[in-house]
Write a protein that holds these residues in place. Structure first.
Motif, short mmCIF file in Angstrom:
data_model
loop_
_atom_site.label_atom_id
_atom_site.label_comp_id
_atom_site.label_asym_id
_atom_site.label_seq_id
_atom_site.Cartn_x
_atom_site.Cartn_y
_atom_site.Cartn_z
N ASP A 185 0.84 -1.19 0.00
CA ASP A 185 0.00 0.00 0.00
C ASP A 185 0.89 1.25 0.00
N PRO A 186 0.78 2.11 -1.01
CA PRO A 186 1.62 3.32 -1.05
C PRO A 186 1.44 4.23 0.16
N ARG A 187 0.28 4.13 0.82
CA ARG A 187 0.04 5.03 1.96
C ARG A 187 1.07 4.83 3.07
N HIS A 188 1.66 3.63 3.16
CA HIS A 188 2.69 3.42 4.19
C HIS A 188 3.93 4.26 3.91
N PHE A 189 4.18 4.57 2.65
CA PHE A 189 5.33 5.41 2.31
C PHE A 189 5.02 6.88 2.62
N TRP A 190 3.78 7.31 2.40
CA TRP A 190 3.44 8.70 2.72
C TRP A 190 3.48 8.91 4.24
N THR A 191 3.02 7.93 5.01
CA THR A 191 3.08 8.02 6.47
C THR A 191 4.54 8.10 6.94
N PHE A 192 5.39 7.27 6.33
CA PHE A 192 6.81 7.29 6.66
C PHE A 192 7.43 8.65 6.36
N LEU A 193 7.14 9.20 5.20
CA LEU A 193 7.72 10.49 4.84
C LEU A 193 7.22 11.61 5.73
N ASP A 194 5.99 11.52 6.19
CA ASP A 194 5.48 12.54 7.13
C ASP A 194 6.27 12.52 8.43
N SER A 195 6.60 11.33 8.93
CA SER A 195 7.39 11.26 10.16
C SER A 195 8.79 11.82 9.93
N MET A 196 9.34 11.58 8.75
CA MET A 196 10.66 12.14 8.46
C MET A 196 10.60 13.67 8.37
N ARG A 197 9.46 14.21 8.00
CA ARG A 197 9.31 15.67 8.01
C ARG A 197 9.35 16.21 9.44
N MET A 198 8.96 15.39 10.40
CA MET A 198 9.06 15.83 11.79
C MET A 198 10.52 16.06 12.19
N ASP A 199 11.46 15.42 11.48
CA ASP A 199 12.89 15.60 11.74
C ASP A 199 13.50 16.72 10.92
N ALA A 200 12.73 17.27 9.98
CA ALA A 200 13.31 18.18 8.99
C ALA A 200 12.96 19.64 9.29
N PRO A 201 13.94 20.44 9.67
CA PRO A 201 13.69 21.88 9.85
C PRO A 201 13.12 22.48 8.56
N GLY A 202 12.15 23.35 8.73
CA GLY A 202 11.51 23.95 7.57
C GLY A 202 10.20 23.31 7.22
N SER A 203 9.96 22.12 7.76
CA SER A 203 8.67 21.46 7.51
C SER A 203 7.65 21.94 8.54
N PRO A 204 6.39 22.09 8.14
CA PRO A 204 5.35 22.43 9.13
C PRO A 204 5.21 21.38 10.23
N LEU A 205 5.67 20.15 9.97
CA LEU A 205 5.55 19.08 10.95
C LEU A 205 6.75 18.97 11.88
N PHE A 206 7.76 19.80 11.68
CA PHE A 206 9.02 19.66 12.43
C PHE A 206 8.81 19.74 13.93
N ARG A 207 9.48 18.83 14.64
CA ARG A 207 9.54 18.88 16.11
C ARG A 207 10.79 18.14 16.54
N ASN A 208 11.39 18.59 17.63
CA ASN A 208 12.59 17.91 18.14
C ASN A 208 12.49 17.57 19.62
N ARG A 209 11.29 17.70 20.18
CA ARG A 209 11.02 17.29 21.54
C ARG A 209 9.64 16.62 21.56
N TYR A 210 9.45 15.66 22.48
CA TYR A 210 8.20 14.91 22.56
C TYR A 210 7.70 14.94 24.00
N PRO A 211 6.63 15.66 24.28
CA PRO A 211 6.19 15.86 25.67
C PRO A 211 5.63 14.60 26.32
N THR A 212 5.05 13.70 25.51
CA THR A 212 4.40 12.51 26.06
C THR A 212 4.73 11.29 25.19
N MET A 213 4.43 10.12 25.73
CA MET A 213 4.60 8.90 24.93
C MET A 213 3.63 8.89 23.75
N ALA A 214 2.45 9.47 23.94
CA ALA A 214 1.50 9.54 22.83
C ALA A 214 2.07 10.34 21.67
#
Length: 379
Positions: A185-214
């Motif tokens: 299912d290609p959707r698994h690749f889009w989900t993966f890339l969204d998480s990688m955007r969380m690591d990428a400065p400049g992305s709206p999804l970027f974050r480098n701290r996680y307040p909770t396990m959720a």
């Protein structure tokens, strides 16, 4: 981010055995486009699979596929020692597909964290996703593919020249061939890339701290669970695929959390903390203490207690995942059991080192990895 393995196929694959991607890499594509489409695939995937097959035969001849799979194999051998060891227990038909998925994950990881960090990693991720969406769109569709859900660029229908990594073209034929043949299912690749955007400065999804396990679970859903779900169609199951998906996702998360516990210092060097702040705080551990321990290469007793707690959480994930190994095709179970056993042994090494994750990296010695692999293969 380090991506762990997952495997699958054999004559016990539900619905029959897909064509061998290893043989496909050396075969001549002289049959009609779409002939290899799996009629038993979920209906919503058939059109994608037909498109992939057509594109694969049009754009990638046998020599190109051979080179692409060989490139993926080298990447797995060099960068994923534990992963590569586990794939040696898989069939010759499965290994090329698993290597292709690993090589793609590694390439994306390098976009964000590679030795030569790119100026705009978020834009490069967007270009990678757009390239895949374009290549994987059914040929009958004439409208532009949907852009990534969360993008950094303003004009994704015309990505900047040179934005794609050089290795993309080297591995893309093998990736497309793998996705085609196993109806991933290609959707698994889009989900993966969204998480990688969380690591990428400049992305709206970027974050480098996680307040909770959720919050951390949200990241791992793409960075780890999605990898397990990509691999599941390759490995094969003796039950409907959906029944095996929760355990596959749990195993991916277990691998990822092990990486986070082992690599706290490396992540701090990148100004990231992949541990839930609220659970650390319960033991009196804050960011300042972690930074101090990293700088002094020492481990405070409060950090030891927090790590002991998180290791217990990690082991619970492995316990949730282990029963799922029995849902996989018998041929692949030793490989997955080996990967799980060897990776879980990293937690033992952290404990053996007195939770000293700042002065030394927890590594399972080669002789122990081989002994664990042999034990897993015999079970």
């Amino acid at each position: 981010m380090s991506q762990p393995p997952s495997d699958r196929i054999s004559r016990n694959v539900r619905g029959g055995r897909p064509p061998d991607p290893g043989a496909a890499a050396t075969a001549t594509y002289d049959t009609a486009a779409g002939q290899d489409v799996d009629r038993r695939a979920r209906p919503e995937l058939r059109e994608h699979q037909a498109a992939f097959t057509t594109g694969s035969r049009r754009d990638a001849d046998a020599a190109t596929l051979r080179r692409a799979y060989a490139r993926c194999r080298r990447t797995a051998a060099v960068h994923g020692r534990t992963y590569y060891l586990a794939t040696r227990l898989l069939s010759a038909g499965q290994r090329p597909a698993v290597h292709a998925l690993y090589a793609f994950a590694r390439m994306v990881d390098d976009i964000v964290d590679g030795p030569a960090l790119r100026q705009a990693p978020a834009a490069v991720l967007d270009s990678v996703e757009l390239a895949l969406r374009t290549a994987w769109s059914p040929p009958s569709v004439t409208t532009p593919p949907a852009p990534p859900r969360s993008c950094a660029t303003t004009s994704l229908d015309s990505p900047r020249p040179g934005a794609l990594p050089a290795e993309f073209d080297e591995i893309a034929p093998a990736l497309t061939d793998t996705v085609t043949r196993f109806a991933i299912d290609p959707r698994h690749f889009w989900t993966f890339l969204d998480s990688m955007r969380m690591d990428a400065p400049g992305s709206p999804l970027f974050r480098n701290r996680y307040p909770t396990m959720a919050a951390l679970d949200e990241y791992m859903r793409g960075s780890a669970a999605a990898i397990g779900l990509q691999l599941l169609p390759v490995l094969g199951t003796v039950v409907p695929r959906a029944a095996a998906e929760p355990a596959a996702a749990a195993l991916g998360n277990a691998f990822q959390l092990t990486n986070f516990l082992r690599d706290i210092g490396e992540d701090l060097d990148r100004d990231r903390i992949y541990l839930p702040a609220d659970e650390l705080a319960a033991f009196g551990v804050g960011e300042e203490l972690l930074v101090y321990c990293h700088r002094t290469r020492s481990t405070d007793r409060r950090v030891r207690r927090a790590l002991a707690h998180l290791i217990a959480v990690n082991r619970h994930l492995y316990r949730r995942a282990y029963p799922g190994i029995a849902l996989l095709s018998p041929r692949v179970r030793p490989g997955i059991r080996t990967a799980a056993t060897v990776y879980a042994a990293i937690l033992d090494r952290i404990e053996d080192n007195g939770y000293d994750v700042f002065a030394r990296r927890a590594v399972v010695p080669s002789h122990r990895r081989l002994r664990l692999a042999a034990g897993a293969a015999l079970r």
